[in-house]
Scaffold this active site. Sequence first.
Site, short mmCIF file in Angstrom:
data_model
loop_
_atom_site.label_atom_id
_atom_site.label_comp_id
_atom_site.label_asym_id
_atom_site.label_seq_id
_atom_site.Cartn_x
_atom_site.Cartn_y
_atom_site.Cartn_z
N ASP A 1 53.82 30.30 38.84
CA ASP A 1 53.56 29.23 39.81
C ASP A 1 54.28 27.98 39.34
OD1 ASP A 1 51.90 31.10 40.90
OD2 ASP A 1 50.05 29.95 40.73
N ASP B 1 45.01 35.18 52.18
CA ASP B 1 44.15 34.46 51.23
C ASP B 1 42.77 34.33 51.85
OD1 ASP B 1 46.52 34.14 49.83
OD2 ASP B 1 46.91 32.15 50.65
#
Length: 239
Positions: free
Chosen positions: A8, A130
């Site tokens: 990330d 998600d």
Amino acid sequence: MEIIPAIDLIEGKCVRLTEGDFAQQTTYHSDPVEVAKQFEGLGLRRLHLVDLDGARAKQPVNLPVLARIARETSLHIDYGGGLQSSEAIQQAFDAGAQQVTAGSIAVREPKTVQKWLKEYGADKIIVGADFKDNRIAINAWAEQSDLTLEAFLTSFSEKGAKTFICTDVSKDGKLQGSSLEIYQQLITKFPTLQFIASGGVTTIEEVRQLRDAGLHGAIIGKAIYEGTIKLEDLAKEVR
């Protein structure tokens, strides 16, 4: 099952968030390219690269990092974060991504993502599902939509999508285990779809459980950086 380490990115550095909260950020490495090379050196073949700056800016920010990793490794990279337009998708592919992940835009503009699925093919476009408490989470996980996880998957499977990254937001970055039971239910309900587990994967035993359950892949982030999963053990699983 594909074992997929995650990087990330914030300001070009390798970070992790807890529950997607930018206020709960830990920086692990200043050079994500070196981290990617380490993964490749262990025999790992895939990389999940998330542009967190891009997610906030609603357009890709860390494309130069993607380009460097693509240039200096042979990893198969799927890239997400800030992909809100066909132009952004093309920029990611041009920079070296083999696949891209359509996240919040799949909820807000499903017809746009359907167009991408037709244009680039379902092998190139991963849909990000998600979720939190069985509801789809959007806007960098800051809010929940009214859409249930199953309704979302049904809708996109009908639009031609076949691969989904299913991230349990409530578990992400906590190192308390992943949502194995939910994944088992999804595999039973949608046997033709490919599910990639994401969020909370903590131990090598859990990786094996996900594989045995029939997951297409498992994304592993914080567990690698915090050492609850040893890279050597991951390498053995790949071999």
